[in-house]
Design a protein around this motif. Structure first.
Motif, PDB file in Angstrom:
ATOM      1  N   PHE A  63      46.308  34.784  34.145  1.00 50.08           N
ATOM      2  CA  PHE A  63      46.621  33.833  35.199  1.00 50.08           C
ATOM      3  C   PHE A  63      46.902  34.587  36.484  1.00 50.08           C
ATOM      4  N   ASP A  64      46.439  34.051  37.568  1.00 47.53           N
ATOM      5  CA  ASP A  64      46.723  34.604  38.888  1.00 47.53           C
ATOM      6  C   ASP A  64      47.670  33.632  39.573  1.00 47.53           C
ATOM      7  N   ILE A  65      48.966  33.887  39.448  1.00 49.69           N
ATOM      8  CA  ILE A  65      49.992  32.980  39.939  1.00 49.69           C
ATOM      9  C   ILE A  65      50.712  33.625  41.117  1.00 49.69           C
ATOM     10  N   TRP A  71      57.862  26.326  42.088  1.00 52.85           N
ATOM     11  CA  TRP A  71      57.555  26.351  40.660  1.00 52.85           C
ATOM     12  C   TRP A  71      56.508  25.321  40.273  1.00 52.85           C
ATOM     13  N   ARG A  72      56.546  24.137  40.878  1.00 51.34           N
ATOM     14  CA  ARG A  72      55.548  23.108  40.534  1.00 51.34           C
ATOM     15  C   ARG A  72      54.137  23.565  40.897  1.00 51.34           C
ATOM     16  N   ASP A  73      54.006  24.222  42.027  1.00 50.47           N
ATOM     17  CA  ASP A  73      52.690  24.742  42.433  1.00 50.47           C
ATOM     18  C   ASP A  73      52.243  25.868  41.508  1.00 50.47           C
ATOM     19  N   GLN A  74      53.194  26.733  41.122  1.00 48.55           N
ATOM     20  CA  GLN A  74      52.870  27.799  40.170  1.00 48.55           C
ATOM     21  C   GLN A  74      52.386  27.203  38.848  1.00 48.55           C
ATOM     22  N   LEU A  75      53.104  26.199  38.360  1.00 52.94           N
ATOM     23  CA  LEU A  75      52.743  25.565  37.092  1.00 52.94           C
ATOM     24  C   LEU A  75      51.381  24.887  37.204  1.00 52.94           C
ATOM     25  N   ALA A  76      51.159  24.169  38.290  1.00 51.73           N
ATOM     26  CA  ALA A  76      49.871  23.490  38.480  1.00 51.73           C
ATOM     27  C   ALA A  76      48.723  24.490  38.525  1.00 51.73           C
ATOM     28  N   THR A  77      48.922  25.599  39.215  1.00 53.27           N
ATOM     29  CA  THR A  77      47.890  26.636  39.287  1.00 53.27           C
ATOM     30  C   THR A  77      47.598  27.203  37.902  1.00 53.27           C
ATOM     31  N   GLY A  78      48.646  27.527  37.151  1.00 53.11           N
ATOM     32  CA  GLY A  78      48.467  28.058  35.800  1.00 53.11           C
ATOM     33  C   GLY A  78      47.769  27.071  34.887  1.00 53.11           C
ATOM     34  N   ILE A 110      51.167  31.902  27.549  1.00 48.38           N
ATOM     35  CA  ILE A 110      52.363  31.143  27.189  1.00 48.38           C
ATOM     36  C   ILE A 110      53.583  31.710  27.906  1.00 48.38           C
ATOM     37  N   GLU A 111      53.671  33.025  27.959  1.00 49.37           N
ATOM     38  CA  GLU A 111      54.801  33.661  28.641  1.00 49.37           C
ATOM     39  C   GLU A 111      54.825  33.313  30.120  1.00 49.37           C
ATOM     40  N   THR A 112      53.663  33.199  30.741  1.00 47.33           N
ATOM     41  CA  THR A 112      53.608  32.826  32.154  1.00 47.33           C
ATOM     42  C   THR A 112      54.176  31.425  32.346  1.00 47.33           C
ATOM     43  N   THR A 113      53.738  30.487  31.528  1.00 47.24           N
ATOM     44  CA  THR A 113      54.241  29.116  31.618  1.00 47.24           C
ATOM     45  C   THR A 113      55.739  29.079  31.343  1.00 47.24           C
ATOM     46  N   THR A 114      56.163  29.813  30.332  1.00 46.24           N
ATOM     47  CA  THR A 114      57.587  29.867  29.979  1.00 46.24           C
ATOM     48  C   THR A 114      58.417  30.418  31.133  1.00 46.24           C
ATOM     49  N   ARG A 115      57.945  31.493  31.737  1.00 40.85           N
ATOM     50  CA  ARG A 115      58.677  32.089  32.863  1.00 40.85           C
ATOM     51  C   ARG A 115      58.830  31.089  34.001  1.00 40.85           C
ATOM     52  N   ILE A 116      57.760  30.388  34.323  1.00 38.86           N
ATOM     53  CA  ILE A 116      57.809  29.415  35.415  1.00 38.86           C
ATOM     54  C   ILE A 116      58.834  28.327  35.112  1.00 38.86           C
ATOM     55  N   LEU A 117      58.795  27.791  33.908  1.00 39.77           N
ATOM     56  CA  LEU A 117      59.701  26.704  33.550  1.00 39.77           C
ATOM     57  C   LEU A 117      61.159  27.160  33.467  1.00 39.77           C
ATOM     58  N   LEU A 118      61.387  28.333  32.896  1.00 46.94           N
ATOM     59  CA  LEU A 118      62.762  28.841  32.827  1.00 46.94           C
ATOM     60  C   LEU A 118      63.316  29.125  34.217  1.00 46.94           C
ATOM     61  N   THR A 119      62.494  29.693  35.076  1.00 55.85           N
ATOM     62  CA  THR A 119      62.914  29.978  36.451  1.00 55.85           C
ATOM     63  C   THR A 119      63.219  28.682  37.194  1.00 55.85           C
TER      64      THR A 119
END
Length: 163
Positions: A63-65, A71-78, A110-119
């Motif tokens: 993923f290029d985040i 965070w919402r934009d990061q999640l949408a991009t991912g 999965i770790e990328t999505t997890t990081r975004i949501l936890l942050t």
């Protein structure tokens, strides 16, 4: 040319693209590589391991985040990038949906999505549930898109696991 995992994986992905998941077996792969099945089994334990290698290869793109974005934009991009993965190979959505993530590339997504949501402040339990829900939804919708587009029927992985 020596037989190794990168060569085996590339040939398996090529067979997936050309003939689909139903036709992918260790026997057809061995024939594609010009070796006997027993030689292939020296490198790949069984079809389950082969499918795991295929899934990892399909998920090679990281993923290029842009972490400076909200965070919402990061999640949408991912999610857009993850949703694009199954479009890169025939039957990829079905393969990814049925194969649990085990390798570093898939786990990295999965770790990328997890990081975004936890942050963003979600609890670990909510983060886990949201991550599973999003991945399942995206892959199920990709399988449905394939079905609507008239793609060849997908095989159940277990049906030909012994092949």
């Amino acid at each position: 040319m020596a037989l190794d995992l990168p060569r085996i994986t590339a040939a398996a992905v090529r067979l997936l693209d050309e003939h689909g998941l139903a036709a992918l077996s260790t026997r057809t792969l061995a024939a594609e590589l010009g070796v006997r099945a027993a030689t292939l089994y020296w490198h790949v334990r069984d079809k389950d391991e082969l499918l795991g290698l295929d899934a990892e290869a399909i998920c090679a793109e990281a993923f290029d985040i842009d972490e400076s974005q909200p965070w919402r934009d990061q999640l949408a991009t991912g999610l857009r990038q993850f949703r694009a993965l199954p479009r890169t190979h025939r039957d990829a959505a079905q393969l990814l949906r049925l194969r649990p993530p085990r390798g570093p590339r898939r786990l990295g997504h999965i770790e990328t999505t997890t990081r975004i949501l936890l942050t963003a402040g979600f609890t670990p339990a909510d983060t886990a549930a949201i991550s599973v829900l999003l991945a399942d939804h995206l892959l199920a919708s990709a399988v449905e898109d394939d079905r609507r587009a008239g793609a060849a029927p997908h095989a159940e992985l277990t049906r030909s696991a012994a092949a």
